[in-house]
Design an enzyme around this catalytic site. Structure first.
Site, short mmCIF file in Angstrom:
data_model
loop_
_atom_site.label_atom_id
_atom_site.label_comp_id
_atom_site.label_asym_id
_atom_site.label_seq_id
_atom_site.Cartn_x
_atom_site.Cartn_y
_atom_site.Cartn_z
N ASP A 126 0.95 -1.34 0.11
CA ASP A 126 -0.21 -0.15 0.45
C ASP A 126 0.60 1.58 0.23
OD1 ASP A 126 -2.58 -1.00 0.17
OD2 ASP A 126 -2.37 -1.50 1.75
N ASP A 161 -6.60 -3.75 -6.68
CA ASP A 161 -6.00 -2.59 -6.07
C ASP A 161 -4.45 -1.90 -6.05
OD1 ASP A 161 -7.96 -4.06 -4.71
OD2 ASP A 161 -8.03 -2.98 -2.49
N1 GLY Z 1 -7.12 -1.53 -1.18
C1 GLY Z 1 -8.49 -1.63 0.13
C2 GLY Z 1 -9.65 -1.59 0.20
O1 GLY Z 1 -9.57 -0.50 -1.58
O2 GLY Z 1 -10.48 -1.51 1.02
#
Ligand code: GLY
Length: 390
Positions: free
Chosen positions: A112, A172
């Site tokens: 992330d 993501d």
């Molecule tokens: N990246 C985690 C979400 O979209 O909840």
């Protein structure tokens, strides 16, 4: 009968159009509201290094530590407020809250990094040219690429649930590539670019179904690079289309096209956009239910965060295509006006100082359902700025 249905649909469309235009907000209305909401949040936070994420079940504000994946969004909102207003007050606030997460540049335990560092330090560097921010971002990129596996051709997303997946990659993760493309532009070192490019190519190959909806999690075999699982984690079931996942894919491939010029990325972004816009279970206001396949639709919760990401992505994507430019722009505008309506936009001083209502974070965990969530605000402000430049 057919005539009657046609008339009902026509009536619903006309009343939606009337309702939407009566509610139309300008970009300056949005930033006037966000100014007040962000001021409220800044005062509430005081000098804590925690970051606001969402509203808890009990109605309180959930604050998270710098290592939470959402910690960069609040500083990012402050940078967008500064970008819009050019008011030095917002620069001071943005710098203060950006600084709190500086140590994340060394956190190699998660993919992330882009969400955290590019939304905060990245915007800060773009707007101020602060050389210290550049060094922090470059270290962040260095840390992120330690998660790359050349056999798989991807960055590893999560370390948790090792019993389920050997090497999980989630849709993501496309969002974290922007930091790597930036790092090559800044340094001339193509390593970052190659890793980001390969990650996007592998995702293009394995993450999508024939209808251009995407899986959430692809589990890879690290010895062969083969796909072992096609799963979900936050969606309804493995074969469903989790709304925010579709949004990350749309945004991610639009950005990957911008950074590489690879037409296959543009084609994928266009196909995802068509999938979303033409979906039979997309409500008339364009704000998706949390998962396109939830059988409780139309009673399922919405996800305004997915709508905000889609809206921002489409303002960009419409600039890269000719044929569907107008229809994509029209849809982005519709979503923007829906999010700007009283249904989704907070009344000043309410909503725990967040800007948007009705996002859904993690339905299977029974958490963050139909609440304000900070990343919805971040992408909504970004969409407002992109709309202004159209
Ligand atoms: N990246 C985690 C979400 O979209 O909840």
């Amino acid at each position: 009968m057919v005539k009657k249905i046609f008339h009902l649909v026509l009536l619903a469309t006309i009343s939606f159009a009337r309702w939407a235009s009566a509610q139309d907000k300008t970009t300056s209305d949005i930033f006037a509201l966000s100014e007040q909401q962000l001021k409220g949040m800044v005062a509430f936070l005081g000098d804590t290094n925690l970051s606001p994420r969402c509203t808890n079940h009990d109605g309180s504000i959930r604050l998270v530590r710098p290592n939470d994946w959402t910690s960069g969004f609040f500083p990012g909102c402050l940078w967008y407020q500064y970008e819009y207003s050019n008011d030095p007050y917002w620069r001071v606030q943005a710098e203060k809250h950006t600084r709190y997460i500086v140590r994340e540049q060394f956190n190699g335990k998660t993919h992330d990094m882009g969400f955290k560092m590019y939304c905060s330090f990245g915007n800060g560097y773009r707007l101020t040219n602060n050389k210290e921010y550049k060094e922090i971002l470059l270290q962040s990129a260095k840390t992120l690429i330690t998660r790359y596996n050349p056999k798989v051709g991807c960055l590893r997303s999560w370390d948790h649930n090792a019993d389920k997946w050997q090497f999980p990659v989630i849709i993501d993760n496309m969002m974290n590539l922007e930091l790597l493309f930036w790092a090559t532009r800044e340094t001339g070192d193509s390593t970052y670019y190659r890793i980001a490019y390969n990650h996007a190519l592998t995702t293009l190959k394995n993450h999508f179904r024939a209808d251009f909806s995407s899986y959430h999690v692809i589990g890879y075999d690290t010895a062969t690079g083969n796909v072992l699982q096609k799963h979900t984690h936050q969606g309804l079931h493995h074969e469903s289309a989790w709304a925010r996942g579709q949004a990350w894919g749309l945004y991610g491939f639009t950005m990957a096209f911008r950074e590489t010029g690879d037409e296959s990325f543009l084609e994928m972004a266009t196909n995802i956009a068509r999938y979303i816009i033409n979906h039979q279970r997309l409500p008339v206001d364009g704000v998706p239910y949390w998962d396109f396949d939830d059988p409780s639709i139309p009673n399922a919760p919405r996800d305004a965060s997915a709508a905000a990401v889609i809206c921002s992505a489409l303002f960009e994507l419409s600039g890269y295509i000719e044929n569907e430019k107008e229809s994509f722009l029209k849809f982005a505008e519709k979503v923007f006006l829906s999010l700007s309506s009283a249904e989704y936009l907070a009344v000043q001083g309410t909503n725990n100082y967040f800007i948007l209502k009705h996002s859904t974070g993690h339905m299977p965990k029974n958490d963050e359902i139909d609440v304000p969530i900070i990343y919805a605000d971040y992408y909504f402000l970004e969409a407002a700025l992109r709309r202004e430049k159209k």
